[in-house]
Design a protein around this motif. Structure first.
Motif, PDB file in Angstrom:
ATOM      1  N   ASN A 283       0.801  -1.224   0.000  1.00 22.75           N
ATOM      2  CA  ASN A 283       0.000   0.000   0.000  1.00 22.75           C
ATOM      3  C   ASN A 283       0.833   1.273   0.000  1.00 22.75           C
ATOM      4  O   ASN A 283       0.349   2.340   0.357  1.00 22.75           O
ATOM      5  CB  ASN A 283      -0.947   0.009   1.208  1.00 22.75           C
ATOM      6  N   SER A 284       2.111   1.168  -0.379  1.00 26.06           N
ATOM      7  CA  SER A 284       2.972   2.351  -0.400  1.00 26.06           C
ATOM      8  C   SER A 284       4.038   2.198  -1.467  1.00 26.06           C
ATOM      9  O   SER A 284       4.453   1.093  -1.809  1.00 26.06           O
ATOM     10  CB  SER A 284       3.633   2.544   0.972  1.00 26.06           C
ATOM     11  N   ASP A 285       4.464   3.342  -2.021  1.00 25.97           N
ATOM     12  CA  ASP A 285       5.579   3.345  -2.976  1.00 25.97           C
ATOM     13  C   ASP A 285       6.916   3.570  -2.288  1.00 25.97           C
ATOM     14  O   ASP A 285       7.953   3.602  -2.944  1.00 25.97           O
ATOM     15  CB  ASP A 285       5.364   4.440  -4.039  1.00 25.97           C
ATOM     16  N   ASP A 286       6.900   3.731  -0.971  1.00 33.52           N
ATOM     17  CA  ASP A 286       8.149   3.928  -0.239  1.00 33.52           C
ATOM     18  C   ASP A 286       8.985   2.654  -0.285  1.00 33.52           C
ATOM     19  O   ASP A 286       8.461   1.542  -0.116  1.00 33.52           O
ATOM     20  CB  ASP A 286       7.874   4.298   1.216  1.00 33.52           C
TER      21      ASP A 286
END
Length: 374
Positions: A283-286
């Motif tokens: 749920n994140s592009d980090d």
């Protein structure tokens, strides 16, 4: 206890030749940490030093000259290895000691070389039951099974523009090695899959995976090798790396052993150096980077389950996939960490017995491990 004496005891434990006195002395050594206020770092250093001494006195196996040598430990050693490198860790933090006698339980054999090959036309081939030899000739490649556990694509001249895609899938309790048409080697762990073309055309070499795979990529700067997993892409820059992307884990982990890789998701990317691991959540592009013992993360291709400071749930997920069993928790999941290696050729009873000796109680019911409250 002198270091030399302890190492000899551990050698006898690992070979299955330990006496009751050996086990008693070993348990006393574990307990000696309790009152000395030693830190985790102190214990980890002692553990590392002991492993180095044991490795000097055992035979070794290695995949390439650049990778870390792993001790060739007998099957009978598996339960003790987990007690040595996991049990001691638990003793250190919980203050618990267990000398529970071993009880007879139903056994489950470890996984092995099992996989299904699905051709572009939908035909499926069970590789663990088919005879060794040539399997098929497709556009751009000949497919063969030279030995159990190995599938090889040999490139041939092909002027056709058509590209066929094959999929190699392992079940729970399965593993397989694949050589792609360009010579790139892929180790596929349990409950995993890889989709790939039978010949690499165009400007890149692209494959898609689920689960876990280890890659030894044949580098070609003019035709980069790319691995797609979920919404993430890993591109090799001359490389050996492991990708762990199981659906029952919260993150995708890419661990670099040699060379360099670029990990990309959305508008973010990082370039890993050997000994680094990229961690990405769904749920994140980090993309987070941490330093790890990369050889331990890829120990499974050398026949070991690595317990590199993993929690109970992550460890149980590994058991579930490799032994083809389900996991059920009947209370709060124990908050303990593990370290060390387990031989993947061990029967499940060895592992469960070692867990019990280390303070983790389980019960095997049919095809299910039930983790009991402490």
């Amino acid at each position: 206890m002198k270091k030399e004496e302890l190492i000899q005891i551990l050698m006898r434990i690992s070979s299955g030749e330990a006496s009751d006195e050996d086990i008693h002395l070993y348990n006393n050594w574990c307990n000696s940490f309790q009152g000395k206020s030693k830190s985790i770092d102190d214990f980890e250093q002692i553990k590392a030093n002991m492993l180095m001494e044991i490795e000097k006195q055992t035979h070794y196996q290695t995949r390439t000259s650049q990778t870390r040598l792993l001790p060739r430990i007998g099957i009978a050693a598996a339960s003790i290895i987990i007690i040595l490198l996991v049990g001691s860790y638990i003793y250190l933090h919980s203050g618990k000691q267990s000398e529970t006698p071993r009880m007879a339980i139903k056994d489950v054999a470890p996984g092995g070389n099992k996989a299904i090959l699905t051709l572009g036309n939908g035909q499926t081939i069970s590789l663990d039951s088919i005879h060794n030899g040539q399997l098929a000739a497709l556009a751009g490649s000949n497919i063969s099974k030279p030995q159990n556990g190995l599938l090889v694509y040999s490139a041939e001249n092909n002027n056709s523009e058509a590209v066929q895609y094959n999929t190699l899938s392992t079940p729970r309790g399965g593993q397989y090695k694949l050589v792609l048409p360009d010579g790139t080697k892929v180790w596929l762990n349990a409950a995993s899959s890889i989709k790939y073309p039978t010949t690499f055309k165009g400007t890149n070499r692209a494959v898609t995976i689920t689960g876990e795979a280890y890659f030894e990529v044949i580098h070609n700067a003019q035709k980069p090798f790319r691995v797609t997993v979920k919404n993430q892409t890993i591109e090799d820059i001359g490389t050996e790396f492991d990708v762990n992307a199981y659906g029952d884990e919260a993150v995708i982990k890419t661990t670099l052993l040699q060379g360099s890789v670029r990990v990309m998701k959305g508008n973010s990317f990082v370039v890993l150096q050997p000994g680094q691991q990229a961690i990405v959540s769904d749920n994140s592009d980090d993309i987070n980077i941490q330093e790890v013992n990369a050889s331990n993360k890829a120990a499974w291709i050398n026949g070991f389950v690595s317990l590199d400071k993993v929690g109970v749930k992550e460890f149980m997920n590994q058991l579930s996939r490799w032994y083809n069993v389900d996991i059920e928790y009947t209370g709060t999941i124990p908050n303990k960490k593990y370290g060390g290696l387990i031989n993947r050729n061990s029967n499940l009873s060895d592992v469960l017995f070692a867990l019990k000796a280390s303070g983790i109680n389980t019960r095997l019911e049919g095809n299910k491990i039930i983790v009991l409250p402490n």
